[in-house]
Design an enzyme around this catalytic site. Structure first.
Site, short mmCIF file in Angstrom:
data_model
loop_
_atom_site.label_atom_id
_atom_site.label_comp_id
_atom_site.label_asym_id
_atom_site.label_seq_id
_atom_site.Cartn_x
_atom_site.Cartn_y
_atom_site.Cartn_z
N LYS A 173 -7.36 -3.38 3.90
CA LYS A 173 -6.05 -2.74 4.12
C LYS A 173 -5.57 -3.00 5.54
CE LYS A 173 -8.41 1.67 4.65
NZ LYS A 173 -8.53 3.04 4.13
N LYS A 180 0.86 -1.18 0.00
CA LYS A 180 0.00 0.00 0.00
C LYS A 180 0.90 1.23 0.00
CE LYS A 180 -4.06 2.04 2.14
NZ LYS A 180 -3.67 3.43 1.89
#
Length: 512
Positions: free
Chosen positions: A380, A210
């Site tokens: 996430k 990420k």
DNA sequence: TTCCGACAGTGGGGTCGCAAT
DNA sequence: ATTGCGACCCCACTATCGGAA
């Protein structure tokens, strides 16, 4: 249609908590709108202005204007006036906008004024925005809600779809397909607390880096490239590197999803602040690009050679991406078949963090691309830091928090025995905590004359945050990113709270 | 009947650019 | 030059409704 009708329905929608009732109210109003009203009424009731932002904010709108006794304004008149308002620019424009807003407010009744205020500040709080408006539209036209929703995601705009549906009927929905050059709402992710937890939920999945940059959707059609943000703003002109990179790829027609980020000369990612500042620069893009060059890094392919890939599983979309985009221009990833790979996946996350990135996104390999949705198939995972800080003050809340002390001012101990404010937070509180802190903080109040209630620095609160960033606003030169309350620590005294010194030592990356 | 997905609400900090001071 | 303001990037978390299980 009179603005008063719209303002009244908005009021009714706000007054009911039942979603089904909100939908029915909106459906009835949409059904009554004339063809020329549709492009105005639909966005207004979804809480948005067709003109976008107008350079008129809370400050200007808060000036009191005597309301009209009788409703006379039509939605089309209001729209025309706001269009004119948006065109005002140059010296003296602020005063001119203020005058126009005054005229508009003076012609509006009290209820209309309230509605316009919310609309212009982007704070229509009626418990019904896009999703509910989509359902209302479906009900008003008899179209299947799922089809309407999909059309809106692909068109990137509720208004376009509404116009087509209300004037041409259900058949118009077929027109809204993924098209190169027309951005679609990006898919979003939920949060998981660990990679292992995410893997347990998703099964076969990819664990991807990420990157802490700006989300972009890149469209190429031959020699033409357009770059869009998460909210579908066109930022092509600010990112010549991205256009160049897209043109160097072998494919001639595609839509890719990714992140734009700036890497330093050492190859490590620059801070979000630096990347965002660069992407925000419009005036002298080429100078900005020299000092802070950015790179696109892709993770998904939505369309290749006019083949719509949205409904393919992620594994197949990624194969298309890999065939088109060379590895250095894709996010790093690790493939996971099941829980037995948890150790490997955790190690991948650790390595990603060591390279200076934000965390990972875990994505189910069989998931389709759910445009505009926060699908459960992307999770996430970011590291969470915690601190014990002292409440220095609190602000009175708005909306459903009216009458409650809500936004906390947080302080860390300083070397001289005082406290340095590090930022504020209103996140993480339950209703019970709001209730409790309102009572408790008023007992500690030393000044409660304004909207900020200053208190004796005695209450310790445990705060979670994502990282430290530089600040020109706060005395220590740093502030917390995404601070939220975990719990009150009544077992701790203020002298047990964390210090600025230890905080800075824990985050050498900010260099303060 | 209980569970859970989707939504709306409540605001946070930073940076840029424009207009006013 | 500096300040104020609005737009737009990034975002976490809780409460609630209503359909799924």
């Amino acid at each position: 249609m009179l603005l008063a009708r719209l303002a009244h329905v908005s009021q009714e929608v706000a007054a009911t908590s039942a979603r089904s009732r909100k939908i029915a109210l909106l459906a009835e109003l949409f059904g009554d709108a004339e063809a020329d009203d549709v492009p105005i009424v639909i966005p207004y009731l979804a809480g948005r202005l067709p003109q976008g932002r107008l350079g008129v904010g809370w400050k200007v709108l808060s000036r009191p204007v005597a309301p009209a006794a009788e409703p006379t304004l039509t939605v089309r008149e209001v729209d025309a006036l706001l269009t004119d308002l948006g065109k005002v620019s140059g010296p003296g424009s602020q005063a001119e906008r203020g005058r126009l807003v005054g005229d508009l407010m003076g012609a509006a009744t009290k209820e209309e004024q309230r509605f316009l205020f919310g609309l212009l500040t982007g704070e229509v709080r009626q418990g019904a925005l896009d999703a509910v408006a989509v359902e209302g539209l479906a009900q008003a036209t008899g179209a299947p809600p799922a089809d309407v929703r999909r059309a809106v995601m692909l068109a990137g705009s509720l208004q376009t779809v509404a116009q087509a549906l209300l004037t041409e009927g259900t058949a118009a929905l077929d027109r809204f397909r993924l098209t190169v050059g027309r951005p679609v709402l990006p898919m979003l992710a939920h949060t998981a607390s660990s990679v292992t937890e995410a893997i347990d939920k998703l099964g076969a999945c990819a664990v991807e880096e990420k990157l802490d940059g700006i989300r972009v959707q890149v469209h190429r059609d031959g020699d033409a490239v357009r770059v869009y943000t998460r909210t579908l703003d066109d930022i092509t002109d600010r990112l010549p590197e991205v256009t160049g990179a897209a043109l160097r790829l072998r494919g001639r027609r595609f839509v890719l999803d990714g992140e734009v980020i700036s890497f330093g000369e050492d190859g490590r990612p620059r801070s979000f602040q630096e990347t965002a500042g660069r992407v925000g620069s419009r005036v002298d893009v080429h100078t900005a690009a020299k000092s802070i060059p950015v790179s696109p890094v892709f993770f998904d392919a939505l369309s290749v050679d006019d083949r719509d890939l949205l409904d393919l599983p992620f594994s197949e979309r990624h194969a298309e991406l890999a065939a088109l985009v060379p590895e250095p221009m894709r996010v790093r990833r690790a493939l996971v078949t099941g829980p037995e790979d948890a150790g490997m996946a955790e190690a991948f996350m650790a390595a990603t963090l060591a390279r200076g990135h934000e965390g990972v996104v875990v994505k189910a390999l069989d998931a389709v691309y759910s445009a505009g949705r926060r699908g459960a198939s992307w999770l996430k995972v970011k590291p969470v830091h915690t601190l014990d800080l002292v409440v220095l003050a609190a602000e009175w809340g708005h909306g459903r928090r009216t009458g409650k002390l809500s936004n906390l001012h947080l302080g860390a101990r300083t070397a001289d025995g005082g406290f340095a404010m590090l930022g504020k937070t209103f996140k993480g509180m339950t209703d019970a905590m709001l209730e409790w802190q309102t009572e408790r903080l008023q007992e500690l109040a030393v000044d409660s004359s304004g909207y900020v209630v200053t208190v004796r620095p005695e209450l310790v609160v445990e705060i979670a945050y994502d990282g430290l960033q530089r600040s020109t606003r706060y005395p220590a030169g740093v502030t917390l990113r995404f601070a939220r309350v975990l719990r009150y620590r009544e077992d701790k005294r203020p002298e047990d709270a964390d210090t600025v010194e230890t905080l800075l030592a824990a985050h050498p990356e900010v260099g303060v």
